[in-house]
Design a protein around this motif. Structure first.
Motif, short mmCIF file in Angstrom:
data_model
loop_
_atom_site.label_atom_id
_atom_site.label_comp_id
_atom_site.label_asym_id
_atom_site.label_seq_id
_atom_site.Cartn_x
_atom_site.Cartn_y
_atom_site.Cartn_z
N SER A 166 0.86 -1.05 0.18
CA SER A 166 -0.02 -0.04 -0.19
C SER A 166 0.97 1.31 0.00
CB SER A 166 -0.87 -0.07 0.98
OG SER A 166 -1.73 -1.00 1.17
N ALA A 167 0.40 2.30 -0.53
CA ALA A 167 0.76 3.66 -0.29
C ALA A 167 -0.14 4.67 -0.27
CB ALA A 167 1.56 4.09 -1.79
N THR A 168 0.21 5.67 0.36
CA THR A 168 -0.82 6.98 0.87
C THR A 168 -0.32 8.03 -0.07
OG1 THR A 168 -1.59 5.91 2.71
CG2 THR A 168 -2.00 8.21 2.30
N HIS A 169 -1.25 8.73 -1.00
CA HIS A 169 -0.84 10.07 -1.44
C HIS A 169 -1.95 11.01 -1.12
CE1 HIS A 169 1.17 12.52 -4.54
NE2 HIS A 169 -0.23 12.68 -5.03
N ASP A 170 -1.83 12.10 -0.51
CA ASP A 170 -2.58 13.11 -0.49
C ASP A 170 -4.08 12.81 0.26
OD1 ASP A 170 -3.16 16.09 -0.70
OD2 ASP A 170 -4.72 15.59 -2.51
N GLY A 171 -3.89 11.78 1.13
CA GLY A 171 -4.89 11.45 1.84
C GLY A 171 -5.61 10.14 1.14
N VAL A 172 -5.25 9.66 0.10
CA VAL A 172 -6.00 8.69 -0.50
C VAL A 172 -5.09 7.38 -0.54
CG1 VAL A 172 -6.62 7.58 -2.76
CG2 VAL A 172 -7.09 10.08 -2.18
N GLN A 173 -5.47 6.30 0.02
CA GLN A 173 -4.61 5.02 0.18
C GLN A 173 -4.92 3.85 -0.92
OE1 GLN A 173 -5.71 2.13 3.26
NE2 GLN A 173 -3.85 2.16 4.02
N LEU A 174 -3.97 3.76 -1.44
CA LEU A 174 -3.83 2.71 -2.68
C LEU A 174 -3.24 1.53 -2.18
CD1 LEU A 174 -2.26 5.59 -4.94
CD2 LEU A 174 -4.90 4.94 -5.10
N THR A 175 -3.95 0.37 -2.48
CA THR A 175 -3.36 -1.00 -2.50
C THR A 175 -3.42 -1.72 -3.63
OG1 THR A 175 -4.17 -1.17 -0.04
CG2 THR A 175 -3.56 -3.05 -1.15
N ALA A 176 -2.35 -2.21 -4.11
CA ALA A 176 -2.21 -3.05 -5.29
C ALA A 176 -2.72 -4.78 -4.68
CB ALA A 176 -0.69 -3.16 -6.05
N ALA A 177 -3.58 -5.36 -5.65
CA ALA A 177 -3.96 -6.53 -5.24
C ALA A 177 -3.80 -7.57 -6.37
CB ALA A 177 -5.39 -6.67 -4.68
N PRO A 178 -4.24 -8.65 -5.95
CA PRO A 178 -3.78 -9.78 -7.01
C PRO A 178 -4.80 -9.79 -7.91
CG PRO A 178 -3.82 -10.98 -4.73
CD PRO A 178 -4.35 -9.29 -4.69
N ALA A 179 -4.46 -10.21 -9.25
CA ALA A 179 -5.29 -10.44 -10.39
C ALA A 179 -4.76 -11.63 -11.11
CB ALA A 179 -5.28 -9.12 -11.26
N GLN A 180 -5.62 -12.25 -12.02
CA GLN A 180 -4.99 -13.33 -12.87
C GLN A 180 -5.01 -13.10 -14.22
OE1 GLN A 180 -6.55 -17.56 -12.16
NE2 GLN A 180 -7.75 -17.31 -14.08
N THR A 208 6.66 -7.83 -16.60
CA THR A 208 6.09 -6.57 -15.56
C THR A 208 4.71 -7.37 -14.95
OG1 THR A 208 4.53 -5.60 -17.07
CG2 THR A 208 6.71 -4.69 -17.01
N LEU A 209 4.37 -6.86 -13.73
CA LEU A 209 3.29 -7.32 -12.82
C LEU A 209 1.86 -6.79 -13.45
CD1 LEU A 209 2.62 -9.48 -10.76
CD2 LEU A 209 3.14 -7.46 -9.24
N TRP A 210 1.03 -7.49 -13.10
CA TRP A 210 -0.47 -6.91 -13.31
C TRP A 210 -1.17 -7.02 -11.90
CZ3 TRP A 210 1.94 -11.11 -15.16
CH2 TRP A 210 1.90 -12.36 -14.53
N ALA A 211 -2.16 -6.12 -11.76
CA ALA A 211 -2.64 -5.84 -10.54
C ALA A 211 -4.33 -5.24 -10.59
CB ALA A 211 -1.71 -4.92 -9.55
N SER A 212 -4.76 -5.85 -9.63
CA SER A 212 -6.14 -5.01 -9.56
C SER A 212 -5.88 -4.19 -8.33
CB SER A 212 -7.36 -6.02 -8.86
OG SER A 212 -6.90 -6.61 -7.60
N TRP A 213 -6.95 -3.03 -8.10
CA TRP A 213 -6.23 -1.90 -7.11
C TRP A 213 -7.71 -1.58 -6.12
CZ3 TRP A 213 -1.85 0.55 -6.59
CH2 TRP A 213 -0.99 0.50 -7.61
#
Length: 350
Positions: free
Chosen positions: A193-207, A220-225
């Motif tokens: 996870s990362a936080t920017h300007d009060g918004v928290q973002l998390t990269a999550a699995p995808a297939q 390169t990796l792929w992700a849901s968010w």
């Protein structure tokens, strides 16, 4: 030039040096999907491409104009700065206004999704606003590096107009090659996870899978968010086949106020990398979402189903299961948590 996450070339033995070797998703010389015994195999590359070249397509491109709601900067600025809004730009591209600041998800403004400007899938409709009309962008989120999600011309135009980019592992090097400063890029592995300007973002699995040439698959990796703004959580599936990871994401985060779910470009020839509408609905239920928002359709011809089939099927399924469905027109604004009446805007269009 500084490079972020550049994967070294694979050796004949399958061993390679990589800055991503510590990632659980990195195996040998590339990224891989989590084990899924239920995943059906895809047809061979030759079989798939032969079908695209020689196969017949029926009703995959609309004859009638797709309705588009033109947007102006003034309209965007007038949106309530205390709420979270999602604007459909087309396909999987979205403009978000999160408590007053603007974000982009997988923005593609080019005419075609292709390595070439003169050939490849061409958009069905104009964008609801020109690239030059976009407001200042606080953050930009990318799900993976395929051409219908990572567009060179769009990134090159925006490279100094976006405060920060959030991408899966390895995609940062793509952006650096397009002129983005490494200092503006954050790469995340799944569950980071990362936080920017009060918004928290998390990269999550995808297939899914990645790659932009014939010899860089899965570098390169792929992700849901997961995007959390204030008390609201938004899920974006990116591209994915159906897998048990959706339930794990739902269990970890306790549900979502809005889930942007892939719904289009599926086919029996590649059953594990894109979901059918039935699988998209099941994934949404696994996630414990409140509103199902259909994406990845109505803009490009990327498969063999009719252009409106994903919308027809997911609307029927949602009605039967009493799911709150959002199928916005291009350019329509959805305010997260606000009541709205969904309309089958495509009904009757050829």
């Amino acid at each position: 030039m500084a490079l972020l996450g550049l994967v070294a070339a694979c050796t004949s033995t399958g061993n390679c040096e990589s800055p991503f070797s510590a990632s659980p998703q990195f195996k040998g010389c590339g990224f891989s999907n989590p084990p899924n015994p239920q995943a059906l195999p895809s047809a061979s590359g030759w079989t798939i491409w032969s079908r695209f070249v020689f196969g017949d397509k029926v009703d995959t491109v609309p004859v009638d104009p797709i309705p588009v709601r033109a947007l102006t900067p003034a309209q965007l600025e007038a949106l309530d700065a205390g709420a979270n809004h999602v604007v459909r730009l087309g396909h999987s591209s979205h403009l978000l206004k999160l408590r007053g600041k603007f974000w982009l998800i997988d923005p593609v403004f080019s005419e075609r999704v292709s390595p070439f400007s003169f050939v490849g899938p061409k958009r069905f409709h104009a964008s609801p606003m020109k690239l030059e009309q976009l407001p200042a962008i606080e953050g930009l989120i990318l799900s993976h590096d395929h051409y219908d999600h990572l567009d060179v011309a769009t990134i090159e135009y925006l490279r100094d107009r976006v405060q920060h980019y959030f991408v899966p592992l390895g995609v940062g090097a793509r952006l650096v090659d397009m002129g983005v400063s490494p200092s503006r890029i954050t790469e995340l592995d799944w569950w980071q996870s990362a936080t920017h300007d009060g918004v928290q973002l998390t990269a999550a699995p995808a297939q899914h899978f990645s790659g932009r040439t014939l010899n860089d698959r899965d570098r390169t990796l792929w992700a849901s968010w997961i995007v959390q703004s204030g008390t609201q959580r938004i899920f974006y599936s990116g591209d994915s086949g159906y897998f048990k990871g959706f339930k794990e994401i739902g269990d970890r985060f306790g549900g979502f106020d809005l889930a942007l779910m892939e719904n289009g470009a599926y086919d029996a020839y590649w059953p594990a990398v894109h979901m059918t509408p039935e699988q998209s609905v099941q994934a949404f239920q696994d996630l414990r979402g409140k509103v199902l928002y259909s994406v990845h359709n109505s803009t490009f011809d990327l498969a063999f189903h009719t252009w409106h089939e994903p919308l027809d099927r997911i609307a029927d399924l949602s009605e039967a299961r009493q799911i709150d469905l959002a199928t916005p027109e291009i350019g329509e604004v959805l305010t997260v948590g606000a009541p709205r009446k969904n309309v089958r805007w495509w009904a009757g269009l050829k």
